[in-house]
Scaffold this motif. Structure first.
Motif, PDB file in Angstrom:
ATOM      1  N   TYR A  72      53.937   9.459 -37.899  1.00 42.46           N
ATOM      2  CA  TYR A  72      53.760   8.438 -36.860  1.00 42.46           C
ATOM      3  C   TYR A  72      52.273   8.214 -36.580  1.00 42.46           C
ATOM      4  CZ  TYR A  72      58.696   9.173 -35.951  1.00 42.46           C
ATOM      5  OH  TYR A  72      60.052   9.258 -36.088  1.00 42.46           O
ATOM      6  N   TRP A  73      51.836   6.945 -36.603  1.00 42.13           N
ATOM      7  CA  TRP A  73      50.447   6.578 -36.386  1.00 42.13           C
ATOM      8  C   TRP A  73      50.404   5.361 -35.468  1.00 42.13           C
ATOM      9  CZ3 TRP A  73      46.436   9.162 -39.107  1.00 42.13           C
ATOM     10  CH2 TRP A  73      46.891  10.112 -40.014  1.00 42.13           C
ATOM     11  N   GLN A  74      49.324   5.220 -34.679  1.00 40.18           N
ATOM     12  CA  GLN A  74      49.218   4.068 -33.783  1.00 40.18           C
ATOM     13  C   GLN A  74      47.767   3.714 -33.503  1.00 40.18           C
ATOM     14  OE1 GLN A  74      50.999   4.817 -30.007  1.00 40.18           O
ATOM     15  NE2 GLN A  74      49.173   5.753 -29.153  1.00 40.18           N
ATOM     16  N   ALA A  75      47.572   2.448 -33.063  1.00 42.04           N
ATOM     17  CA  ALA A  75      46.256   1.965 -32.623  1.00 42.04           C
ATOM     18  C   ALA A  75      46.472   0.793 -31.681  1.00 42.04           C
ATOM     19  CB  ALA A  75      45.400   1.540 -33.810  1.00 42.04           C
ATOM     20  N   GLN A  76      45.555   0.629 -30.734  1.00 44.17           N
ATOM     21  CA  GLN A  76      45.590  -0.522 -29.843  1.00 44.17           C
ATOM     22  C   GLN A  76      45.112  -1.743 -30.616  1.00 44.17           C
ATOM     23  OE1 GLN A  76      46.638  -0.679 -26.638  1.00 44.17           O
ATOM     24  NE2 GLN A  76      47.233   1.466 -26.713  1.00 44.17           N
ATOM     25  N   THR A  77      45.938  -2.771 -30.712  1.00 40.13           N
ATOM     26  CA  THR A  77      45.568  -4.007 -31.419  1.00 40.13           C
ATOM     27  C   THR A  77      45.897  -5.209 -30.534  1.00 40.13           C
ATOM     28  OG1 THR A  77      47.729  -4.184 -32.476  1.00 40.13           O
ATOM     29  CG2 THR A  77      46.022  -3.003 -33.695  1.00 40.13           C
ATOM     30  N   PRO A  78      45.231  -6.345 -30.769  1.00 37.33           N
ATOM     31  CA  PRO A  78      45.472  -7.533 -29.953  1.00 37.33           C
ATOM     32  C   PRO A  78      46.621  -8.411 -30.470  1.00 37.33           C
ATOM     33  CG  PRO A  78      43.606  -7.925 -31.377  1.00 37.33           C
ATOM     34  CD  PRO A  78      44.050  -6.510 -31.620  1.00 37.33           C
ATOM     35  N   LEU A  79      47.621  -7.837 -31.129  1.00 39.84           N
ATOM     36  CA  LEU A  79      48.716  -8.655 -31.667  1.00 39.84           C
ATOM     37  C   LEU A  79      49.473  -9.408 -30.575  1.00 39.84           C
ATOM     38  CD1 LEU A  79      50.337  -6.620 -34.581  1.00 39.84           C
ATOM     39  CD2 LEU A  79      49.203  -8.820 -34.691  1.00 39.84           C
ATOM     40  N   ARG A  80      49.689  -8.784 -29.437  1.00 40.11           N
ATOM     41  CA  ARG A  80      50.416  -9.451 -28.336  1.00 40.11           C
ATOM     42  C   ARG A  80      49.626 -10.653 -27.823  1.00 40.11           C
ATOM     43  NH1 ARG A  80      55.593  -7.988 -27.281  1.00 40.11           N
ATOM     44  NH2 ARG A  80      55.927  -5.821 -27.790  1.00 40.11           N
ATOM     45  N   GLU A  81      48.297 -10.515 -27.710  1.00 44.04           N
ATOM     46  CA  GLU A  81      47.472 -11.637 -27.257  1.00 44.04           C
ATOM     47  C   GLU A  81      47.445 -12.753 -28.305  1.00 44.04           C
ATOM     48  OE1 GLU A  81      45.975  -8.393 -27.239  1.00 44.04           O
ATOM     49  OE2 GLU A  81      46.675  -8.094 -25.185  1.00 44.04           O
ATOM     50  N   LEU A  82      47.458 -12.378 -29.583  1.00 49.80           N
ATOM     51  CA  LEU A  82      47.448 -13.376 -30.649  1.00 49.80           C
ATOM     52  C   LEU A  82      48.754 -14.172 -30.695  1.00 49.80           C
ATOM     53  CD1 LEU A  82      45.807 -11.254 -33.480  1.00 49.80           C
ATOM     54  CD2 LEU A  82      44.771 -13.140 -32.223  1.00 49.80           C
ATOM     55  N   ALA A  83      49.822 -13.598 -30.176  1.00 53.29           N
ATOM     56  CA  ALA A  83      51.110 -14.298 -30.157  1.00 53.29           C
ATOM     57  C   ALA A  83      51.046 -15.547 -29.275  1.00 53.29           C
ATOM     58  CB  ALA A  83      52.205 -13.361 -29.659  1.00 53.29           C
ATOM     59  N   ASN A  84      50.155 -15.555 -28.295  1.00 52.09           N
ATOM     60  CA  ASN A  84      50.013 -16.723 -27.422  1.00 52.09           C
ATOM     61  C   ASN A  84      49.283 -17.875 -28.108  1.00 52.09           C
ATOM     62  OD1 ASN A  84      51.222 -15.237 -25.382  1.00 52.09           O
ATOM     63  ND2 ASN A  84      49.263 -14.472 -24.627  1.00 52.09           N
ATOM     64  N   THR A  85      48.483 -17.582 -29.148  1.00 56.84           N
ATOM     65  CA  THR A  85      47.661 -18.611 -29.771  1.00 56.84           C
ATOM     66  C   THR A  85      48.155 -19.076 -31.137  1.00 56.84           C
ATOM     67  OG1 THR A  85      46.214 -16.945 -30.755  1.00 56.84           O
ATOM     68  CG2 THR A  85      45.606 -17.785 -28.574  1.00 56.84           C
ATOM     69  N   SER A  86      48.998 -18.296 -31.819  1.00 59.44           N
ATOM     70  CA  SER A  86      49.487 -18.725 -33.136  1.00 59.44           C
ATOM     71  C   SER A  86      50.907 -18.228 -33.357  1.00 59.44           C
ATOM     72  CB  SER A  86      48.552 -18.253 -34.247  1.00 59.44           C
ATOM     73  OG  SER A  86      48.824 -16.949 -34.639  1.00 59.44           O
ATOM     74  N   THR A  87      51.553 -18.779 -34.386  1.00 61.41           N
ATOM     75  CA  THR A  87      52.948 -18.408 -34.674  1.00 61.41           C
ATOM     76  C   THR A  87      53.057 -17.345 -35.751  1.00 61.41           C
ATOM     77  OG1 THR A  87      53.130 -20.205 -36.265  1.00 61.41           O
ATOM     78  CG2 THR A  87      53.824 -20.658 -33.994  1.00 61.41           C
ATOM     79  N   SER A  88      52.012 -17.191 -36.576  1.00 66.19           N
ATOM     80  CA  SER A  88      52.018 -16.137 -37.592  1.00 66.19           C
ATOM     81  C   SER A  88      50.598 -15.621 -37.780  1.00 66.19           C
ATOM     82  CB  SER A  88      52.579 -16.658 -38.917  1.00 66.19           C
ATOM     83  OG  SER A  88      51.693 -17.570 -39.499  1.00 66.19           O
TER      84      SER A  88
END
Length: 143
Positions: free
Chosen positions: A105-121
């Motif tokens: 198991y590995w993790q990192a904080q990424t802005p994927l949730r914020e990017l969901a507001n600006t693009s579809t993919s």
């Protein structure tokens, strides 16, 4: 039985044992060389929905987002994982992942949730290392 046959009967088992040992050393040294293996998406990847599985043979990596953290779960223990977010200009930003509970198991904080507001993919790249083997993948995620 002449003396040449006697010598051959005595030396043949020794040659077989030495050959077996030499082949084991050769296979071991070949296993230490760096390998590059491609991971392919099992189906369409939706990281935010938790439905992104990358596969290569028996090896699988699940990529999902959990409260703003991108989490990687694998079927084999990993040594190192780096996730890249690639923008429209094909410029990538690296996010080295840290181990959570175990090497699975590995993790990192990424802005994927914020990017969901600006693009579809969004395009993602993943590099996972296991004992000299590098598993790589480039895939689009639906946000």
């Amino acid at each position: 039985m002449n003396k040449h046959t006697k010598v051959a009967v005595l030396i043949a088992p020794l040659l077989a044992v030495f050959g077996y040992i030499a082949s084991d050393y050769f296979i071991e040294s070949d296993a230490d060389k760096t390998k590059l293996i491609t991971l392919n998406p099992e189906a369409s990847c939706e990281v935010l929905a938790g439905e992104c599985v990358l596969i290569s043979g028996d090896f699988k990596i699940n990529v999902f987002d959990k409260a703003g953290s991108t989490v990687i779960n694998s079927t084999f223990p990993l040594d190192n994982v780096v996730l890249f977010l690639v923008n429209e200009d094909n410029i990538s930003t690296a996010y080295p992942l840290t181990q959570i509970e175990s090497h699975y198991y590995w993790q990192a904080q990424t802005p994927l949730r914020e990017l969901a507001n600006t693009s579809t993919s969004y395009k993602l790249r993943l590099i996972a290392s296991i004992k000299g083997g590098n598993y790589i993948s480039e895939f689009e995620t639906l946000l």
